[in-house]
Every structure is written in structure tokens, then in C-alpha cells.
Scaffold this motif. Structure first.
Motif, PDB file in Angstrom:
ATOM      1  N   SER A 106       5.529  -6.906 -91.498  1.00 15.00           N
ATOM      2  CA  SER A 106       5.444  -5.455 -91.006  1.00 15.00           C
ATOM      3  C   SER A 106       5.621  -5.552 -89.606  1.00 15.00           C
ATOM      4  O   SER A 106       5.356  -6.173 -88.870  1.00 15.00           O
ATOM      5  N   TYR A 138       5.480   3.216 -88.117  1.00 11.33           N
ATOM      6  CA  TYR A 138       5.027   1.790 -88.773  1.00 11.33           C
ATOM      7  C   TYR A 138       6.117   1.407 -89.856  1.00 11.33           C
ATOM      8  O   TYR A 138       6.578   2.452 -90.668  1.00 11.33           O
ATOM      9  N   VAL A 152       6.447   3.694 -93.311  1.00  7.02           N
ATOM     10  CA  VAL A 152       5.422   3.622 -94.253  1.00  7.02           C
ATOM     11  C   VAL A 152       5.472   5.159 -94.993  1.00  7.02           C
ATOM     12  O   VAL A 152       4.770   5.131 -96.043  1.00  7.02           O
ATOM     13  N   GLU A 153       6.063   5.965 -94.349  1.00  6.65           N
ATOM     14  CA  GLU A 153       6.001   7.418 -94.850  1.00  6.65           C
ATOM     15  C   GLU A 153       6.787   7.483 -96.145  1.00  6.65           C
ATOM     16  O   GLU A 153       6.579   8.587 -96.939  1.00  6.65           O
ATOM     17  N   PHE A 157       3.249   1.972-102.343  1.00  2.00           N
ATOM     18  CA  PHE A 157       2.383   0.649-102.216  1.00  2.00           C
ATOM     19  C   PHE A 157       1.523   0.504-103.478  1.00  2.00           C
ATOM     20  O   PHE A 157       0.966   1.344-104.361  1.00  2.00           O
ATOM     21  N   ALA A 173       4.754  -3.278-100.571  1.00  2.00           N
ATOM     22  CA  ALA A 173       5.183  -2.184-100.416  1.00  2.00           C
ATOM     23  C   ALA A 173       6.538  -2.309-100.917  1.00  2.00           C
ATOM     24  O   ALA A 173       7.392  -3.353-101.167  1.00  2.00           O
ATOM     25  N   SER A 193      -1.959   4.489-101.544  1.00  2.00           N
ATOM     26  CA  SER A 193      -0.897   5.162-100.593  1.00  2.00           C
ATOM     27  C   SER A 193      -1.416   4.700 -99.138  1.00  2.00           C
ATOM     28  O   SER A 193      -2.417   4.095 -98.799  1.00  2.00           O
ATOM     29  N   TRP A 194      -0.474   5.041 -98.156  1.00  2.00           N
ATOM     30  CA  TRP A 194      -0.560   4.681 -96.739  1.00  2.00           C
ATOM     31  C   TRP A 194      -2.023   5.191 -96.434  1.00  2.00           C
ATOM     32  O   TRP A 194      -2.668   4.636 -95.317  1.00  2.00           O
ATOM     33  N   GLU A 198      -4.851   2.915 -94.577  1.00  2.38           N
ATOM     34  CA  GLU A 198      -4.900   3.019 -93.181  1.00  2.38           C
ATOM     35  C   GLU A 198      -6.565   3.680 -92.705  1.00  2.38           C
ATOM     36  O   GLU A 198      -7.027   3.500 -91.651  1.00  2.38           O
TER      37      GLU A 198
END
Length: 199
Positions: A106, A138, A152-153, A157, A173, A193-194, A198
Motif C-alpha cells: 500500500s 491512501y 481506498v475510497e 476489503f 483489497a 470497510s476502510w 482505520e
């Protein structure tokens, strides 16, 4: 000449502008807002000198010059794009280990355009938390398409013990929902989900 470590041909001097690899760390040097303001003010001074010396006689030519300068400056302010990750060469900016599995790699791109690379999505999250870089972007590697970095949007995942990522974040991902669902069933993983990752 009296350095503790001497590498033939290596000069320990950061670049004036750009990037340079100095042994195991990279040195970035880019103008900040003050540098761009100095460039802009210098261009305006050149334009004024040309105008005062009647080298530029037509007002339309002056407007065209100013417009060109503004366009050039705005073009130079574009966002940095993710860079391909060099397997077995690039190191993780969080754990400092060499990136050996491209499926979990990443990147973080800071607001100033600096790119940080990671060997696991969990390393990206850890670095994001500790560094407190604001307005960063990201990107994660598509598990099914090696070295394809996706934002990431838009990524889908999955998380599970059977994924077995390098730093045991165990997150994969995908850019396609179908691919994520097939791998989720195959690896007995759970959708996530992101936002959950996070936290």
C-alpha cells in the motif's frame, strides 16, 4: 573524508529539487509555498521589466504572458500519483522490512506529494495513526491484480486469518466486488470497510 562509512561514488548530499536515494533512506526536496511564491514574484518582476523597457508593447501580449504564467503555475500544482512498488527493493516506511508480497502493499501520498510505501495494510494504518499527516491519500494493492494500486475510497476489503498478510493484518483489497466475494468465500474471510480498518 573521515566518515564512519564510505561508499565509493556515494555523495551524502540531498538534492536541491527532487528525490535521491542515500543508502537505505530516500531524501526528498521540493519547494513549499514560500518557494513557489518566490518563483511567481520573480516571473512578475521579469514581466514588469519587459513592460517598462517597452519590449512588450501590446497590452494583449502582456495579458497573454500573465495568463501563461498562471497556467504554468497551476499545472505544476497537480496531485502526485501512486508509484509502482519495486518488489524486494522498496522498504516499508512503518516496519522497515523489505516489501516481498505485492498483494498486500500500500501507499500513502502526503499533501506535499511525498510517497510512503508499506508491506501491509496494517502498516499503512499504523503509520497513518502515529504520523498524523493531514489531507493524505491512501492507496492499496489489488489482491487479484498485482501492483495495481487503487484508492481506498473505491476498494472492497475482506479480512480473515486465512489471508495471512506479511505483518498479520490479514486484510486484502479488491477493485471488483465479484473478485472480493469469490475470495471471501474461498478464504473464509469477512467483508469489512476502510472506516472499520482505520479505527
Amino acid at each position: 573524508p573521515n566518515a564512519a562509512i564510505i561508499v565509493p561514488g556515494m555523495v551524502y548530499q540531498p538534492p536541491l529539487i527532487g528525490f535521491k536515494q542515500l543508502l537505505n533512506f530516500g531524501a526528498y526536496s521540493v519547494p513549499d509555498i514560500g518557494g513557489w511564491l518566490m518563483v511567481f514574484s520573480g516571473l512578475i518582476m521579469i514581466f514588469v521589466v519587459l513592460l517598462e523597457n517597452k519590449i512588450i508593447k501590446c497590452k494583449k501580449a502582456g495579458i497573454a504572458c500573465v495568463s501563461t504564467i498562471v497556467l504554468l503555475l497551476s499545472a505544476s500544482c497537480g496531485q502526485a500519483e501512486p508509484q509502482p512498488i519495486k518488489l524486494n527493493v522498496d522498504n516499508c516506511d512503518n516496519c522497515k522490512m523489505t516489501i516481498t508480497d505485492i498483494r498486500f502493499a500500500s501507499e500513502l501520498i502526503s499533501s506535499k506529494g511525498r510517497i510512503y510505501k508499506f508491506d501491509d495494510i496494517s502498516c499503512l494504518v499504523a503509520y497513518k495513526t502515529t504520523s498524523k499527516l493531514s489531507n493524505s491519500r491512501y492507496f492499496v494493492s489489488d489482491f487479484s491484480v498485482p501492483n495495481k494500486l487503487i484508492n481506498v475510497e473505491i476498494a472492497v476489503f475482506i479480512k480473515g486469518d486465512n489471508i495471512a498478510s506479511p505483518m498479520r493484518g490479514n486484510i486484502a483489497a479488491f477493485s471488483q466486488v465479484d473478485s472480493a466475494q469469490n475470495n471471501r468465500m474461498r478464504l473464509q474471510a469477512n467483508a469489512t470497510s476502510w472506516e472499520q480498518i482505520e479505527k
